[in-house]
Design a protein around this motif. Sequence first.
Motif, PDB file in Angstrom:
ATOM      1  N   THR A  72       0.807  -1.218   0.000  1.00  0.00           N
ATOM      2  CA  THR A  72       0.000   0.000   0.000  1.00  0.00           C
ATOM      3  C   THR A  72       0.842   1.271   0.000  1.00  0.00           C
ATOM      4  OG1 THR A  72      -0.140  -0.045   2.416  1.00  0.00           O
ATOM      5  CG2 THR A  72      -1.908  -1.140   1.192  1.00  0.00           C
ATOM      6  N   ALA A 237       1.947   1.095 -15.380  1.00  0.00           N
ATOM      7  CA  ALA A 237       2.167   0.795 -13.959  1.00  0.00           C
ATOM      8  C   ALA A 237       3.472   0.011 -13.846  1.00  0.00           C
ATOM      9  CB  ALA A 237       0.999  -0.007 -13.390  1.00  0.00           C
ATOM     10  N   THR A 264      -5.220  -3.766  -7.884  1.00  0.00           N
ATOM     11  CA  THR A 264      -4.997  -2.329  -8.067  1.00  0.00           C
ATOM     12  C   THR A 264      -3.519  -1.957  -8.096  1.00  0.00           C
ATOM     13  OG1 THR A 264      -5.261  -1.950  -5.679  1.00  0.00           O
ATOM     14  CG2 THR A 264      -7.227  -1.745  -7.060  1.00  0.00           C
ATOM     15  N   LEU A 267      -2.495  -1.987 -11.581  1.00  0.00           N
ATOM     16  CA  LEU A 267      -3.224  -1.036 -12.419  1.00  0.00           C
ATOM     17  C   LEU A 267      -2.716   0.390 -12.245  1.00  0.00           C
ATOM     18  CD1 LEU A 267      -6.886  -2.276 -11.775  1.00  0.00           C
ATOM     19  CD2 LEU A 267      -5.711  -2.352 -13.983  1.00  0.00           C
ATOM     20  N   ARG A 268      -2.451   0.771 -11.001  1.00  0.00           N
ATOM     21  CA  ARG A 268      -2.189   2.164 -10.673  1.00  0.00           C
ATOM     22  C   ARG A 268      -0.760   2.577 -11.045  1.00  0.00           C
ATOM     23  NH1 ARG A 268      -5.575   4.424  -6.568  1.00  0.00           N
ATOM     24  NH2 ARG A 268      -3.783   5.718  -5.998  1.00  0.00           N
ATOM     25  N   ASP A 270       0.995   4.520  -9.482  1.00  0.00           N
ATOM     26  CA  ASP A 270       1.771   4.624  -8.243  1.00  0.00           C
ATOM     27  C   ASP A 270       1.977   3.276  -7.561  1.00  0.00           C
ATOM     28  OD1 ASP A 270      -0.702   4.073  -7.107  1.00  0.00           O
ATOM     29  OD2 ASP A 270      -0.898   6.009  -6.090  1.00  0.00           O
ATOM     30  N   ARG A 272       0.118   1.213  -5.895  1.00  0.00           N
ATOM     31  CA  ARG A 272      -0.452   0.989  -4.553  1.00  0.00           C
ATOM     32  C   ARG A 272      -1.626   0.014  -4.609  1.00  0.00           C
ATOM     33  NH1 ARG A 272      -1.881   6.302  -1.598  1.00  0.00           N
ATOM     34  NH2 ARG A 272      -1.755   4.911   0.200  1.00  0.00           N
ATOM     35  N   ASP A 276      -9.374   2.350  -3.712  1.00  0.00           N
ATOM     36  CA  ASP A 276      -9.781   3.640  -4.266  1.00  0.00           C
ATOM     37  C   ASP A 276      -9.107   3.846  -5.627  1.00  0.00           C
ATOM     38  OD1 ASP A 276     -10.701   6.181  -4.705  1.00  0.00           O
ATOM     39  OD2 ASP A 276      -9.394   7.154  -3.239  1.00  0.00           O
ATOM     40  N   THR A 277      -9.601   3.106  -6.600  1.00  0.00           N
ATOM     41  CA  THR A 277      -9.005   3.064  -7.944  1.00  0.00           C
ATOM     42  C   THR A 277     -10.146   3.065  -8.950  1.00  0.00           C
ATOM     43  OG1 THR A 277      -7.113   1.785  -7.125  1.00  0.00           O
ATOM     44  CG2 THR A 277      -7.526   1.729  -9.493  1.00  0.00           C
ATOM     45  N   VAL A 281      -8.759   3.815 -14.943  1.00  0.00           N
ATOM     46  CA  VAL A 281      -7.397   3.268 -14.937  1.00  0.00           C
ATOM     47  C   VAL A 281      -7.379   1.897 -15.625  1.00  0.00           C
ATOM     48  CG1 VAL A 281      -5.448   2.596 -13.483  1.00  0.00           C
ATOM     49  CG2 VAL A 281      -6.886   4.519 -12.818  1.00  0.00           C
ATOM     50  N   PRO A 310     -10.641  -2.705  -7.573  1.00  0.00           N
ATOM     51  CA  PRO A 310     -11.307  -1.406  -7.484  1.00  0.00           C
ATOM     52  C   PRO A 310     -12.662  -1.482  -6.791  1.00  0.00           C
ATOM     53  CG  PRO A 310     -10.329  -1.694  -9.649  1.00  0.00           C
ATOM     54  CD  PRO A 310     -10.214  -3.014  -8.950  1.00  0.00           C
TER      55      PRO A 310
END
Length: 354
Positions: A72, A237, A264, A267-268, A270, A272, A276-277, A281, A310
């Motif tokens: 995270t 990512a 996630t 996917l993200r 960043d 993480r 909350d995605t 994305v 997500p």
Amino acid sequence: MSAAPVAVFDGHNDVLLRLYTEGGEAGIAAFLAGTTAGHIDLKRARAGGLAGGLFAIFPPSPSSAAFMAAMTGEAYDLPLPEPLTLAEGEASTFAMAAILFRLERASAGALAVCRSVEEIRAAMARGALAAVMHIEGAEAIGPDLDALDVLHAAGLRSLGPVWSRPNRFGHGVPMRFPSSPDTGPGLTQAGRDLVRAANRLGILIDLSHITEQGFWDVAALSDAPLVATHSNVHAIAPVSRNLTDRQLDAIRERRGVVGLNFATAFLRPDGRMIADTGLDVMRRHLDALLERLGEGGVALGSDFDGAVVPEALADAAHLPALFGHLGAHGYGEALIARIARENWLDLLARTWKA
């Protein structure tokens, strides 16, 4: 009357691991009756259009459950778990295989273990959940490969030689961000023998957790399409688990498939592992995969029951949210059908042998 949800064949779930950790029989009963645990049960699958998929058998490491919490932060570099012994791999692998067959027996026809594309399509047509046995981490197979023939006879049709740890067959990527997938050695000699044997039997070889060197080792040896059942685009990512443009180009050249991973962290941008995605994305990865692989090379590999996904896709019942989002952004019905199921079924038909 609302339209029926899009029928989905998913490239990866970890529901068998969840049922194994829940205690087997109790988990089976809850899966069939309905539960709030995890991402998949029979009722939520039907509600969301999940009609089938590759059901992973993953021999867990003692530390694997803690990985998601450690992913995270803004950066991470998690040590590779220690290798499992053959006995450890056998114990959990055969226990999860038994859970899959007990599910089939207890379901009264609502779940079917499938060994061919014809069986998958027949199960989906009658409303049964079509389950294909997949192994993620071949620790239950000894160097003589005898267990591979036994597992294939039982229904094994897809195999990831390694999870994110080393074993007798090769090396997996660590959970690391930011990182290239080029994190270490590839296949061992035993791994090369395993690839050849899988080709002989027509078992799909999944490249989702292997190092980049291992990817190229398989590409050089295998005569089958190159497949990553649950991986995403490294250029978006930059996590060690994702695929570089060069790898994606090789998959396209070999008429392979990549299943979009809902996890996630993969996917993200960043890296993480947080819920909350947004669906935008996911669409960005799908757009990039379509550009690189073409419409025939893109599918889904949710990682349900094995990752944080997500919020809008909180469980299998919410799959229509993804297709609604894609439709609202220009994806036509034919393309959605290919991504949802047809590309997987075409790939499996080209990979499996009778």
